[in-house]
Write a protein that holds these residues in place. Sequence first.
Motif, PDB file in Angstrom:
ATOM      1  N   ASP A 288      -5.106  -5.353   3.581  1.00 35.90           N
ATOM      2  CA  ASP A 288      -3.861  -4.594   3.480  1.00 35.90           C
ATOM      3  C   ASP A 288      -2.884  -5.204   4.474  1.00 35.90           C
ATOM      4  O   ASP A 288      -3.153  -6.274   5.036  1.00 35.90           O
ATOM      5  CB  ASP A 288      -4.103  -3.097   3.734  1.00 35.90           C
ATOM      6  CG  ASP A 288      -4.810  -2.821   5.059  1.00 35.90           C
ATOM      7  OD1 ASP A 288      -4.450  -3.436   6.077  1.00 35.90           O
ATOM      8  OD2 ASP A 288      -5.732  -1.987   5.062  1.00 35.90           O
TER       9      ASP A 288
ATOM     10  N   LEU B 200      -2.701 -14.450   1.337  1.00 34.89           N
ATOM     11  CA  LEU B 200      -3.980 -14.277   2.024  1.00 34.89           C
ATOM     12  C   LEU B 200      -5.005 -13.508   1.194  1.00 34.89           C
ATOM     13  O   LEU B 200      -6.026 -13.061   1.713  1.00 34.89           O
ATOM     14  CB  LEU B 200      -3.768 -13.589   3.369  1.00 34.89           C
ATOM     15  CG  LEU B 200      -3.000 -14.420   4.401  1.00 34.89           C
ATOM     16  CD1 LEU B 200      -2.616 -13.566   5.596  1.00 34.89           C
ATOM     17  CD2 LEU B 200      -3.789 -15.639   4.824  1.00 34.89           C
ATOM     18  N   GLN B 201      -4.757 -13.397  -0.101  1.00 34.89           N
ATOM     19  CA  GLN B 201      -5.742 -12.780  -0.990  1.00 34.89           C
ATOM     20  C   GLN B 201      -6.358 -13.806  -1.925  1.00 34.89           C
ATOM     21  O   GLN B 201      -6.969 -13.460  -2.923  1.00 34.89           O
ATOM     22  CB  GLN B 201      -5.129 -11.603  -1.749  1.00 34.89           C
ATOM     23  CG  GLN B 201      -4.888 -10.433  -0.822  1.00 34.89           C
ATOM     24  CD  GLN B 201      -4.413  -9.194  -1.514  1.00 34.89           C
ATOM     25  OE1 GLN B 201      -3.804  -9.227  -2.572  1.00 34.89           O
ATOM     26  NE2 GLN B 201      -4.687  -8.053  -0.898  1.00 34.89           N
TER      27      GLN B 201
ATOM     28  N   THR C 219      -4.728  -5.505   8.100  1.00 34.39           N
ATOM     29  CA  THR C 219      -6.099  -5.986   8.316  1.00 34.39           C
ATOM     30  C   THR C 219      -6.410  -7.223   7.487  1.00 34.39           C
ATOM     31  O   THR C 219      -6.142  -7.255   6.286  1.00 34.39           O
ATOM     32  CB  THR C 219      -7.115  -4.889   7.934  1.00 34.39           C
ATOM     33  OG1 THR C 219      -6.731  -3.654   8.522  1.00 34.39           O
ATOM     34  CG2 THR C 219      -8.510  -5.262   8.386  1.00 34.39           C
ATOM     35  N   ILE C 220      -7.006  -8.223   8.134  1.00 37.15           N
ATOM     36  CA  ILE C 220      -7.495  -9.429   7.467  1.00 37.15           C
ATOM     37  C   ILE C 220      -8.986  -9.532   7.754  1.00 37.15           C
ATOM     38  O   ILE C 220      -9.433  -9.285   8.882  1.00 37.15           O
ATOM     39  CB  ILE C 220      -6.786 -10.697   7.997  1.00 37.15           C
ATOM     40  CG1 ILE C 220      -5.285 -10.633   7.733  1.00 37.15           C
ATOM     41  CG2 ILE C 220      -7.397 -11.960   7.377  1.00 37.15           C
ATOM     42  CD1 ILE C 220      -4.494 -11.738   8.433  1.00 37.15           C
TER      43      ILE C 220
ATOM     44  N   ILE D  11      -4.131  -6.582  12.846  1.00 35.03           N
ATOM     45  CA  ILE D  11      -2.862  -7.254  13.105  1.00 35.03           C
ATOM     46  C   ILE D  11      -2.059  -6.520  14.174  1.00 35.03           C
ATOM     47  O   ILE D  11      -1.864  -5.311  14.104  1.00 35.03           O
ATOM     48  CB  ILE D  11      -2.068  -7.392  11.793  1.00 35.03           C
ATOM     49  CG1 ILE D  11      -2.849  -8.325  10.861  1.00 35.03           C
ATOM     50  CG2 ILE D  11      -0.653  -7.908  12.055  1.00 35.03           C
ATOM     51  CD1 ILE D  11      -2.399  -8.347   9.445  1.00 35.03           C
TER      52      ILE D  11
ATOM     53  N   THR E  49      -3.724 -11.172  16.277  1.00 36.07           N
ATOM     54  CA  THR E  49      -4.671 -10.116  15.932  1.00 36.07           C
ATOM     55  C   THR E  49      -5.612  -9.808  17.088  1.00 36.07           C
ATOM     56  O   THR E  49      -5.757 -10.603  18.023  1.00 36.07           O
ATOM     57  CB  THR E  49      -5.529 -10.517  14.707  1.00 36.07           C
ATOM     58  OG1 THR E  49      -6.486 -11.511  15.096  1.00 36.07           O
ATOM     59  CG2 THR E  49      -4.688 -11.038  13.557  1.00 36.07           C
TER      60      THR E  49
ATOM     61  N   TYR F  24      -9.268 -12.919   3.835  1.00 35.72           N
ATOM     62  CA  TYR F  24      -8.743 -12.033   2.801  1.00 35.72           C
ATOM     63  C   TYR F  24      -7.957 -10.899   3.454  1.00 35.72           C
ATOM     64  O   TYR F  24      -8.488 -10.203   4.329  1.00 35.72           O
ATOM     65  CB  TYR F  24      -9.904 -11.458   1.972  1.00 35.72           C
ATOM     66  CG  TYR F  24      -9.439 -10.619   0.822  1.00 35.72           C
ATOM     67  CD1 TYR F  24      -8.993 -11.212  -0.361  1.00 35.72           C
ATOM     68  CD2 TYR F  24      -9.428  -9.233   0.898  1.00 35.72           C
ATOM     69  CE1 TYR F  24      -8.559 -10.448  -1.424  1.00 35.72           C
ATOM     70  CE2 TYR F  24      -9.000  -8.462  -0.162  1.00 35.72           C
ATOM     71  CZ  TYR F  24      -8.553  -9.071  -1.320  1.00 35.72           C
ATOM     72  OH  TYR F  24      -8.117  -8.308  -2.365  1.00 35.72           O
ATOM     73  N   ALA F  25      -6.705 -10.732   3.035  1.00 39.97           N
ATOM     74  CA  ALA F  25      -5.887  -9.633   3.532  1.00 39.97           C
ATOM     75  C   ALA F  25      -6.282  -8.352   2.802  1.00 39.97           C
ATOM     76  O   ALA F  25      -6.056  -8.232   1.601  1.00 39.97           O
ATOM     77  CB  ALA F  25      -4.411  -9.930   3.326  1.00 39.97           C
TER      78      ALA F  25
ATOM     79  N   THR G 269     -12.204  -3.719   0.239  1.00 41.57           N
ATOM     80  CA  THR G 269     -10.899  -3.097  -0.018  1.00 41.57           C
ATOM     81  C   THR G 269     -11.021  -1.826  -0.814  1.00 41.57           C
ATOM     82  O   THR G 269     -12.011  -1.508  -1.388  1.00 41.57           O
ATOM     83  CB  THR G 269      -9.963  -4.068  -0.769  1.00 41.57           C
ATOM     84  OG1 THR G 269     -10.587  -4.470  -1.998  1.00 41.57           O
ATOM     85  CG2 THR G 269      -9.650  -5.262   0.083  1.00 41.57           C
TER      86      THR G 269
ATOM     87  N   ILE H 256       0.590 -11.117   2.300  1.00 45.28           N
ATOM     88  CA  ILE H 256      -0.565 -10.412   1.732  1.00 45.28           C
ATOM     89  C   ILE H 256      -1.035 -11.158   0.490  1.00 45.28           C
ATOM     90  O   ILE H 256      -2.217 -11.445   0.326  1.00 45.28           O
ATOM     91  CB  ILE H 256      -0.233  -8.942   1.402  1.00 45.28           C
ATOM     92  CG1 ILE H 256       0.023  -8.157   2.683  1.00 45.28           C
ATOM     93  CG2 ILE H 256      -1.371  -8.302   0.602  1.00 45.28           C
ATOM     94  CD1 ILE H 256       0.550  -6.747   2.458  1.00 45.28           C
TER      95      ILE H 256
ATOM     96  N   LEU I 132       1.783  -7.435   7.930  1.00 49.35           N
ATOM     97  CA  LEU I 132       1.998  -8.556   7.009  1.00 49.35           C
ATOM     98  C   LEU I 132       3.079  -8.186   6.002  1.00 49.35           C
ATOM     99  O   LEU I 132       3.062  -7.086   5.450  1.00 49.35           O
ATOM    100  CB  LEU I 132       0.711  -8.870   6.242  1.00 49.35           C
ATOM    101  CG  LEU I 132      -0.467  -9.433   7.024  1.00 49.35           C
ATOM    102  CD1 LEU I 132      -1.688  -9.528   6.116  1.00 49.35           C
ATOM    103  CD2 LEU I 132      -0.136 -10.783   7.629  1.00 49.35           C
TER     104      LEU I 132
END
Length: 152
Positions: A47, A17-18, A50-51, A109, A86, A44-45, A152, A14, A9
């Motif tokens: 990082d 997607l947060q 990874t979502i 991802i 993904t 939620y992203a 996270t 990012i 991403l």
Amino acid sequence: MPNLVENVLIDPLITALQKELLVTISTVDHETGGPNVSAVSWLYAMDARTILLAVNASSRIVDNILHHHNLVVNVMANESVYAIYTQAKVKQKRMENVPLNLSLLQLNIQEVRDVMFYGAKISSTPAFEKTYDLEAAKKLDQQVMDSLRKFT
């Protein structure tokens, strides 16, 4: 000019997607082998790779992922449209600290493609409104997003 292709991403995605955001996801239907598209907002992203995604535990999405791990997130952000390819897995069959029966999916991802057609940009991102008890919706959204953020 060719569209962007990344394996992670980019920072604006990012950030987008947060927070709660309307996106569509596509899975492979476990019965027909065809596409299955759903609109979701609880993702939620964690990082750049990874979502996390919260969905109803009894949804077709979960059944599809148990049979075929490919899942695409389609998001409008950063003035463009992105397809995020993904490999998905069920991380928790039943999420804790939320009142609904939700499953937690982890999306690893593989590829991020800018799929906006040439010569255009998104001038406003889609907005949505909850149509049920607004206070209850706000409380539930906060519980789900807080639960996603704890990873996270």
